[in-house]
Design a protein around this motif. Structure first.
Motif, PDB file in Angstrom:
ATOM      1  N   PHE A 159      -0.456  65.189  53.934  1.00 41.33           N
ATOM      2  CA  PHE A 159      -1.052  66.370  53.299  1.00 41.33           C
ATOM      3  C   PHE A 159      -2.286  65.988  52.511  1.00 41.33           C
ATOM      4  O   PHE A 159      -3.316  66.663  52.568  1.00 41.33           O
ATOM      5  CB  PHE A 159      -0.020  67.039  52.389  1.00 41.33           C
ATOM      6  CG  PHE A 159      -0.591  68.155  51.563  1.00 41.33           C
ATOM      7  CD1 PHE A 159      -0.761  68.015  50.195  1.00 41.33           C
ATOM      8  CD2 PHE A 159      -0.983  69.332  52.159  1.00 41.33           C
ATOM      9  CE1 PHE A 159      -1.299  69.034  49.442  1.00 41.33           C
ATOM     10  CE2 PHE A 159      -1.520  70.359  51.410  1.00 41.33           C
ATOM     11  CZ  PHE A 159      -1.684  70.214  50.052  1.00 41.33           C
ATOM     12  N   ILE A 160      -2.179  64.906  51.755  1.00 39.87           N
ATOM     13  CA  ILE A 160      -3.324  64.458  50.959  1.00 39.87           C
ATOM     14  C   ILE A 160      -4.512  64.188  51.874  1.00 39.87           C
ATOM     15  O   ILE A 160      -5.642  64.634  51.621  1.00 39.87           O
ATOM     16  CB  ILE A 160      -2.977  63.193  50.161  1.00 39.87           C
ATOM     17  CG1 ILE A 160      -1.767  63.421  49.276  1.00 39.87           C
ATOM     18  CG2 ILE A 160      -4.164  62.720  49.359  1.00 39.87           C
ATOM     19  CD1 ILE A 160      -2.030  64.254  48.058  1.00 39.87           C
ATOM     20  N   LEU A 180       2.121  68.663  55.913  1.00 48.17           N
ATOM     21  CA  LEU A 180       2.699  69.592  54.948  1.00 48.17           C
ATOM     22  C   LEU A 180       2.921  68.872  53.628  1.00 48.17           C
ATOM     23  O   LEU A 180       3.227  67.694  53.611  1.00 48.17           O
ATOM     24  CB  LEU A 180       4.037  70.126  55.464  1.00 48.17           C
ATOM     25  CG  LEU A 180       3.965  71.101  56.625  1.00 48.17           C
ATOM     26  CD1 LEU A 180       5.357  71.514  57.026  1.00 48.17           C
ATOM     27  CD2 LEU A 180       3.157  72.323  56.234  1.00 48.17           C
ATOM     28  N   PRO A 181       2.801  69.601  52.533  1.00 47.11           N
ATOM     29  CA  PRO A 181       3.072  68.946  51.253  1.00 47.11           C
ATOM     30  C   PRO A 181       4.553  68.816  51.040  1.00 47.11           C
ATOM     31  O   PRO A 181       5.308  69.629  51.552  1.00 47.11           O
ATOM     32  CB  PRO A 181       2.457  69.941  50.248  1.00 47.11           C
ATOM     33  CG  PRO A 181       2.502  71.258  50.922  1.00 47.11           C
ATOM     34  CD  PRO A 181       2.348  70.996  52.382  1.00 47.11           C
ATOM     35  N   PRO A 182       5.021  67.887  50.217  1.00 44.61           N
ATOM     36  CA  PRO A 182       4.265  66.782  49.670  1.00 44.61           C
ATOM     37  C   PRO A 182       4.335  65.582  50.600  1.00 44.61           C
ATOM     38  O   PRO A 182       5.415  65.185  51.015  1.00 44.61           O
ATOM     39  CB  PRO A 182       5.021  66.473  48.381  1.00 44.61           C
ATOM     40  CG  PRO A 182       6.443  66.801  48.708  1.00 44.61           C
ATOM     41  CD  PRO A 182       6.428  67.859  49.767  1.00 44.61           C
ATOM     42  N   LEU A 185     -10.203  68.493  54.890  1.00 43.52           N
ATOM     43  CA  LEU A 185     -10.599  69.900  54.837  1.00 43.52           C
ATOM     44  C   LEU A 185     -11.626  70.138  53.747  1.00 43.52           C
ATOM     45  O   LEU A 185     -12.576  70.906  53.921  1.00 43.52           O
ATOM     46  CB  LEU A 185      -9.377  70.784  54.599  1.00 43.52           C
ATOM     47  CG  LEU A 185      -8.499  71.022  55.820  1.00 43.52           C
ATOM     48  CD1 LEU A 185      -7.243  71.757  55.413  1.00 43.52           C
ATOM     49  CD2 LEU A 185      -9.248  71.816  56.864  1.00 43.52           C
ATOM     50  N   ALA A 215      -1.642  58.936  45.228  1.00 43.24           N
ATOM     51  CA  ALA A 215      -3.104  58.920  45.256  1.00 43.24           C
ATOM     52  C   ALA A 215      -3.737  58.348  43.987  1.00 43.24           C
ATOM     53  O   ALA A 215      -4.622  57.501  44.063  1.00 43.24           O
ATOM     54  CB  ALA A 215      -3.632  60.318  45.539  1.00 43.24           C
ATOM     55  N   GLY A 256       2.385  60.778  49.177  1.00 44.51           N
ATOM     56  CA  GLY A 256       1.763  62.007  48.728  1.00 44.51           C
ATOM     57  C   GLY A 256       1.571  62.063  47.224  1.00 44.51           C
ATOM     58  O   GLY A 256       0.784  62.852  46.722  1.00 44.51           O
ATOM     59  N   PHE A 257       2.326  61.239  46.504  1.00 45.09           N
ATOM     60  CA  PHE A 257       2.189  61.244  45.049  1.00 45.09           C
ATOM     61  C   PHE A 257       1.426  60.031  44.554  1.00 45.09           C
ATOM     62  O   PHE A 257       1.213  59.893  43.351  1.00 45.09           O
ATOM     63  CB  PHE A 257       3.576  61.248  44.400  1.00 45.09           C
ATOM     64  CG  PHE A 257       4.349  62.502  44.697  1.00 45.09           C
ATOM     65  CD1 PHE A 257       5.348  62.513  45.643  1.00 45.09           C
ATOM     66  CD2 PHE A 257       4.047  63.675  44.034  1.00 45.09           C
ATOM     67  CE1 PHE A 257       6.056  63.672  45.929  1.00 45.09           C
ATOM     68  CE2 PHE A 257       4.749  64.840  44.314  1.00 45.09           C
ATOM     69  CZ  PHE A 257       5.751  64.831  45.264  1.00 45.09           C
ATOM     70  N   LYS A 268      -5.068  65.348  54.876  1.00 48.93           N
ATOM     71  CA  LYS A 268      -5.538  66.607  55.468  1.00 48.93           C
ATOM     72  C   LYS A 268      -6.360  67.399  54.460  1.00 48.93           C
ATOM     73  O   LYS A 268      -7.410  67.948  54.789  1.00 48.93           O
ATOM     74  CB  LYS A 268      -4.308  67.410  55.893  1.00 48.93           C
ATOM     75  CG  LYS A 268      -4.570  68.628  56.705  1.00 48.93           C
ATOM     76  CD  LYS A 268      -3.235  69.097  57.249  1.00 48.93           C
ATOM     77  CE  LYS A 268      -3.306  70.519  57.737  1.00 48.93           C
ATOM     78  NZ  LYS A 268      -2.008  70.969  58.234  1.00 48.93           N
ATOM     79  N   TRP A 269      -5.874  67.436  53.218  1.00 48.99           N
ATOM     80  CA  TRP A 269      -6.601  68.166  52.179  1.00 48.99           C
ATOM     81  C   TRP A 269      -8.000  67.604  52.004  1.00 48.99           C
ATOM     82  O   TRP A 269      -8.990  68.331  51.953  1.00 48.99           O
ATOM     83  CB  TRP A 269      -5.823  68.089  50.866  1.00 48.99           C
ATOM     84  CG  TRP A 269      -6.537  68.682  49.702  1.00 48.99           C
ATOM     85  CD1 TRP A 269      -7.549  68.119  48.973  1.00 48.99           C
ATOM     86  CD2 TRP A 269      -6.326  69.964  49.133  1.00 48.99           C
ATOM     87  NE1 TRP A 269      -7.976  68.973  47.997  1.00 48.99           N
ATOM     88  CE2 TRP A 269      -7.238  70.114  48.066  1.00 48.99           C
ATOM     89  CE3 TRP A 269      -5.446  71.011  49.423  1.00 48.99           C
ATOM     90  CZ2 TRP A 269      -7.279  71.257  47.283  1.00 48.99           C
ATOM     91  CZ3 TRP A 269      -5.493  72.156  48.636  1.00 48.99           C
ATOM     92  CH2 TRP A 269      -6.404  72.263  47.591  1.00 48.99           C
ATOM     93  N   LEU A 270      -8.077  66.262  51.906  1.00 50.71           N
ATOM     94  CA  LEU A 270      -9.383  65.641  51.676  1.00 50.71           C
ATOM     95  C   LEU A 270     -10.326  65.906  52.849  1.00 50.71           C
ATOM     96  O   LEU A 270     -11.519  66.169  52.673  1.00 50.71           O
ATOM     97  CB  LEU A 270      -9.208  64.141  51.466  1.00 50.71           C
ATOM     98  CG  LEU A 270      -8.523  63.763  50.151  1.00 50.71           C
ATOM     99  CD1 LEU A 270      -8.168  62.288  50.147  1.00 50.71           C
ATOM    100  CD2 LEU A 270      -9.420  64.088  48.976  1.00 50.71           C
TER     101      LEU A 270
END
Lengths: 492, 102, 508
Positions: A404-405, A398-400, A411, A479, A476-477, A407-409
């Motif tokens: 999450f980062i 889940l963010p943040p 996806l 990156a 999460g921040f 998982k996003w990448l």
């Protein structure tokens, strides 16, 4: 950026500081506590120094003792190893802080914890810095031995069983790996990774080496269906040890597999390099689903967290089919799937350590870790619950958070390649993770029928877990700051 | 049949024998012995197949690796034996239970 | 290149960040306060909400004068976290900030002597932070982040009481919202891989893709709408809402009027207008099904409400029904319908919170939880029931209360789009509203009160109830009246909604 010491110096320090500290703790048990803390601090500084050195000088190679490859032992650091070294240093520091408070009052365990843990740390750092396959074998073996010994630390029957099983699996795994090294030496005449990368050609030797080494490393990384040893081992070790095992030790064998794949095998011609990642992806899917479902069924907290590790490892392997064939590490920057892997590995390291440490605090408080009987832990141990939840947020993706980062990448890679099945597995895994994390949180709000008295939990334990959890969220921040480091990745 | 093939087959044979024993034998001491047999098989392959170029003289580097490997195996065996001993003291048995929920 | 943080943020970036901080910082501090520090906590709460309201007011003035407020932070390669205050954001922001202040006052009164107030108010503040973050989101990623944060921060409020029932309600709430979050994430990432951007743009940013990716876009639309529709309580995704009534009344007030449900509806607005663009959505053929779902929800919610005896559950189903007015307004493609839907965002919030405040008063003061216990309560608590009655009139759609304005525009919007069935739905809904609300009023005002109330609390002498509990519903009831009466004056929700619709539909 002008540095007092060069990147190479920091690299050497990363291996020798924990080694010497381990010896010192073994010889002078009374000073073990603060020797350990001192070592942890120095290692963290060295890791930061190495990162700084890499950013200013580029990838580095150190010939220890001046001998040089192929006969001497070289140390080699690039972006990938630096990031994992930094993760090891951060998590290691947090766990060391926790262990100071945790083992207070348990002198026998404390006496053996520090030397073993510092040896483990030596092995981890050495593994991430190794430039040739045989040095990797030695480090891998030391890693396995110290990890198994740490698992048995409490001396209980359950722990000993789990540790014995772990040891046998570990030994089998490294034996398989060594066989692969033998085959590769036979085929290419060297064990230096860089040279092997140039010389290795497709054929029976390379393929059998890949299969054998992969089997061994998958055993050690506990990918489904080789995961059977993990829940008992991680579940019955003392909390700081469980944190180390799940967060750090597993990552080392994964890193090794990744490195071998990227440097040696992925560029080979023939059918196997194309099939291999798909197979790993399939196992990854099974791991995510099986691990998550099993985690939901657990009634004990540490077992739940251990099965969560089984599931999270699966995510790491989902990147293999998504990444396509790459033959050098410096393509990592451009490849979303590998970036995802790195992020997931980092985030999981911090978050899982936080979760195990919180579980340890809850165990210390209540004397048990039955999930249904957490008895309003949320108001009696709010810091600990917060650490657990924040770690859980990263695990759920889940963010943040760093999770999450990652998982996003993952996806993004899946959707852009039309791999709907893999995308679905990632999403379902996240939902199941929310199921088991919030199962625990929900019971932390409710009282038990008979209110229980709790033992005091030292603040050091509570805050170290919370700090690691914050790290997972802050990741999460981070990156934009990590990408330049990943860029430092060309093979030497 | 050249010596390389003999070493290779012998090594593989040892590995397979050891693997079988590791998986099938219940007594922990036998498992540890099985592991040692596997290691011996691997060392045999490592030392026997080691040649920088076909037909050249045996290569000393793998022999150095084998020596290191033997040391590592000794350390591992020592730890395993210590653990078996501790397990026996704690439970009176020398077999691994099937893992169950407690 | 290593990213740098600008040491001097442009002045227009400070306001959005301060709005976030005005509830985030007090919330974090409150977590660490001991239970007995009543005045410190109250001070922090009120200061935070007042400051937020002032800041939002300042931004309202600025945006009206074409000022831009935005702040961004790089998060992923190519994607930033963006806060951007646009007219649409302000609609939601003003609602949230204003109602938060009132709900805070109410909660202070309601939870007096309850355990764990520091934990409650901490999460309360975090929840509002997430809500304003949703309001100010400048792209779909930022929206997603704060939307999920909303789930995380409202869960502890739902399970606050710590009972087994609360825990289960929390489980159901989570099951719904987490799965919805996964669908939202799937839609977002998929969309990103197709478009390469997620910035909210007037008229949407997918127009160029309709050609080759028609079915993908439709699938993405469905994923996104379900993702936000769970929070917006679209049928059949609504079942978490009545269960969540187990939470204390201030939580129900916040969830239903301000935070969660509105955020869901706001999400639908954003997706239709600023991601797809309403004309593109119509072209893809997704607005018609959405309108039908909205219509069904409106009627279904009202029918279910008829059969509830528990007052809060009846109000819950009423919310399910009323929020879909917003969705209906969005799905009927036309400027007037847009105005109706948007303005109902505010109107429904103000009216529904009145009803929940009153329900909370009845429960706290007299122990009344069921409608059947409300006989004659108008004599005992006249001011509360007055506010309740105003809210009810608004729900039914009687002028001059605000609810009438929204229905008027929705009806006109339907006609403008050449559709007649919205009129029937609206009329039917008004009838049903009357059917389940008017009997309550009748009971309260015209029946004889019982000899004893279920659980009466004494507030000292002849007082109706604590003034902290009485003031908020009176204020919101008055607001519902005023917004309706003076609707065409500048700076009312209606005028603001007209401004937004203009920029969406008329300006190029």
């Amino acid at each position: 950026m002008p540095m007092l010491l060069s990147g190479a110096d920091w690299a050497v320090a990363l291996v020798f500081v924990p080694l010497l500290a381990a010896l010192a703790c073994f010889l002078v048990p009374r000073a073990a506590n603060w020797l350990g803390l001192l070592a942890a601090t120095l290692i963290l500084l060295a890791a930061l120094g190495l990162v700084g050195g890499l950013l200013s000088e580029g990838p580095l190679r150190v010939a220890v003792g001046g001998w040089g490859a192929p006969l001497g032992i070289d140390l080699w650091a690039d972006g990938l190893s630096a990031i994992l070294l930094l993760m090891t240093a951060l998590v290691g520091f947090g766990v060391s802080l926790y262990a100071l408070a945790y083992f207070a009052g348990h002198p026998r365990q404390q006496r053996w914890f520090w030397p073993l843990w510092l040896l483990l740390w030596t092995a981890l750092n050495g593994l991430y810095l190794a430039a040739d396959l045989f040095n990797l074998y030695v480090m891998l073996e030391v890693l396995g031995l110290s990890a198994a010994a740490l698992t048995a630390l409490s001396g209980s029957a359950t722990a000993l069983h789990a540790a014995m099983r772990y040891l046998l699996v570990s030994l089998l795994g490294s034996a398989a790996y060594l066989l692969g090294v033998a085959l590769l030496y036979h085929g290419a005449g060297t064990v230096d990774i860089a040279l092997l990368g140039e010389r290795l050609e497709a054929g029976a030797v390379a393929y059998s080496a890949l299969l054998v080494m992969a089997t061994g490393l998958l055993l050690k990384t506990a990918l489904f269906p080789f995961h059977f040893w993990l829940p008992p081992a991680h579940g019955s070790a003392p909390a700081p040890v469980s944190a180390l095992l799940s967060a750090l030790v597993i990552k080392a064998s994964f890193y090794l597999l990744l490195r071998l794949w990227l440097e040696l095998f992925s560029g080979l011609a023939g059918p196997l390099p194309a099939l291999f990642p798909e197979l790993l992806g399939l196992f990854g899917v099974a791991a995510v689903l099986w691990g998550s479902v099993q985690a939901l069924r657990q009634r004990r907290l540490k077992r739940l967290i251990a099965y969560s590790t089984v599931a999270q490892i699966g995510y790491l392997f989902l990147a293999f089919p998504l990444a396509g064939a790459l033959s050098n590490a410096d393509s990592m920057m451009a490849n979303g799937a590998w970036q995802a892997v790195l992020y997931l590995a980092l985030a999981h390291g911090l978050a899982k350590a936080a979760m195990f440490l919180s579980a340890g605090s809850l165990l210390r408080f209540a004397g048990h870790d039955r999930i249904a009987d957490l008895d309003r832990a949320v108001q009696r141990l709010p810091l600990t619950l917060t650490a657990f939840v924040l770690g859980g947020v990263s695990i759920m993706g889940l963010p943040p958070s760093g999770g999450f980062i990652g998982k996003w990448l993952l996806l993004e890679a899946a959707f852009s390649q039309g791999r709907w099945g893999l995308a679905l597995v990632v999403l379902v895994g996240g939902v199941l993770a929310a199921g088991y994390v919030f199962k625990v949180v929900g019971y932390a709000f409710t009282p038990t029928e008979i209110a229980q008295e709790g033992a005091a939990v030292p603040l050091g334990m509570q805050w170290s877990a919370l700090l690691l959890a914050f790290g997972a969220i802050l990741l999460g921040f981070a990156a934009p700051w990590l990408w330049p480091l990943l860029e430092v990745g060309a093979a030497p | 049949m050249n010596s390389v093939l003999v070493f290779a087959l012998a090594g593989v044979g040892l590995i397979l024998l050891g693997l079988h024993a590791l998986l099938v034998q219940r007594h922990l001491l036998r498992k540890v012995l099985a592991f040692n047999v596997i290691s011996s098989g691997i060392f045999l392959i490592l030392a026997g197949l080691a040649r920088r170029a076909p037909g050249a003289e045996p290569d000393p580097v793998p022999q150095a690796m084998v020596l290191t490997g033997i040391v590592v195996a000794v350390a591992a065996t020592a730890l395993a034996l210590a653990m078996i001993q501790a397990l026996r003291t704690a439970t009176g048995r020398t077999r691994l239970d099937d893992d169950g929920e407690d | 290149m290593m990213p740098t943080i600008d040491a001097a943020l442009p002045p227009n970036a400070w306001l959005p960040l301060l709005v976030l901080a005005s509830s985030l910082l007090p919330g974090l501090v409150i977590f660490f306060l001991a239970e007995q520090r009543y005045w410190t906590r109250t001070l922090l709460n009120l200061a935070g909400s007042l400051i937020k309201l002032l800041l939002v007011g300042a931004m309202l003035w600025g945006v009206f004068h074409q000022q831009q407020y935005a702040a961004s932070l790089p998060l992923l390669p190519g994607l930033d976290l963006v806060l951007r205050v646009r007219p649409l954001s302000l609609l939601f922001l003003v609602l949230s900030a204003g109602l938060w202040l009132l709900t805070t006052l109410y909660a202070i009164g309601y939870l007096e002597d309850s355990p764990n107030r520091s934990r409650f108010f901490g999460f309360f503040s975090l929840c509002v932070t997430a809500t304003v973050g949703v309001a100010m989101a400048g792209n779909l990623l930022t929206f997603l982040l704060f939307f999920e944060l909303l789930t995380l921060t409202t869960y502890p409020l739902v399970v606050h009481r710590g009972s087994e029932e609360a825990r289960r309600a929390g489980q159901i709430y989570l099951a719904h919202t987490v799965i919805a979050g996964a669908l939202l994430l799937a839609g977002t990432v998929w969309l990103y891989t197709l478009t390469g951007t997620l910035e909210f743009t007037t008229r949407g940013f997918v127009a160029g893709l309709v050609e080759g990716h028609r079915w993908s876009l439709i699938a993405i639309f469905v994923l996104l709408i379900i993702g936000v529709g769970v929070k917006a309580a679209l049928v059949p995704l609504h079942s978490w809402l009545p269960r969540a009534m187990v939470a204390p009344a201030p939580v129900s007030a916040l969830l239903h009027a301000v935070a969660v449900v509105k955020a869901g509806a706001f999400g639908i607005v954003l997706i239709v207008y600023d991601v797809f663009g309403v004309e593109v959505a119509a072209e893809l053929g997704v607005t018609k099904p959405l309108a039908l779902v909205a219509a069904f929800t409106i009627l279904y919610g009202s029918v279910r409400a008829l059969f509830q005896d528990n007052l809060k559950r009846r109000l819950a189903f009423s919310t399910v029904s009323q929020v879909s007015y917003i969705v209906l307004g969005v799905a009927i493609v036309g400027p007037l319908a847009t105005v109706g839907g948007l303005v109902h965002l505010v109107h429904q919030g103000v009216m529904k919170i009145t009803l929940f405040f009153c329900a909370g008063n009845l429960a706290e003061t007299l122990g009344i939880h069921q409608v059947s216990e409300m006989d004659g309560v108008g004599r005992r608590m006249p001011w509360t029931m007055l506010a309740f009655s105003i809210g009810v009139f608004g729900m039914i759609g009687l002028p001059p209360v605000a609810g009438f304005i929204s229905k008027w525009y929705l009806g006109l919007g339907g006609l403008e789009a050449g559709l007649h069935w919205p009129l029937f739905v609206l009329a039917g809904s008004s009838l049903l509203n009357a059917a389940y609300f008017l009997p309550i009023l009748h009971r309260a005002w015209f029946r004889e009160p019982p000899d004893t109330w279920p659980e009466e609390r004494d507030f000292g002498g002849k007082k109706e109830t604590a003034w902290l509990l009485l003031l908020p519903p009176l204020v919101t009831a008055a607001l519902s009246l005023l917004i309706g009466l003076f609707a065409s004056m500048p700076f009312t929700p209606l005028e603001w909604a007209r401004l937004i619709a203009e920029r969406e539909f008329y300006q190029p």
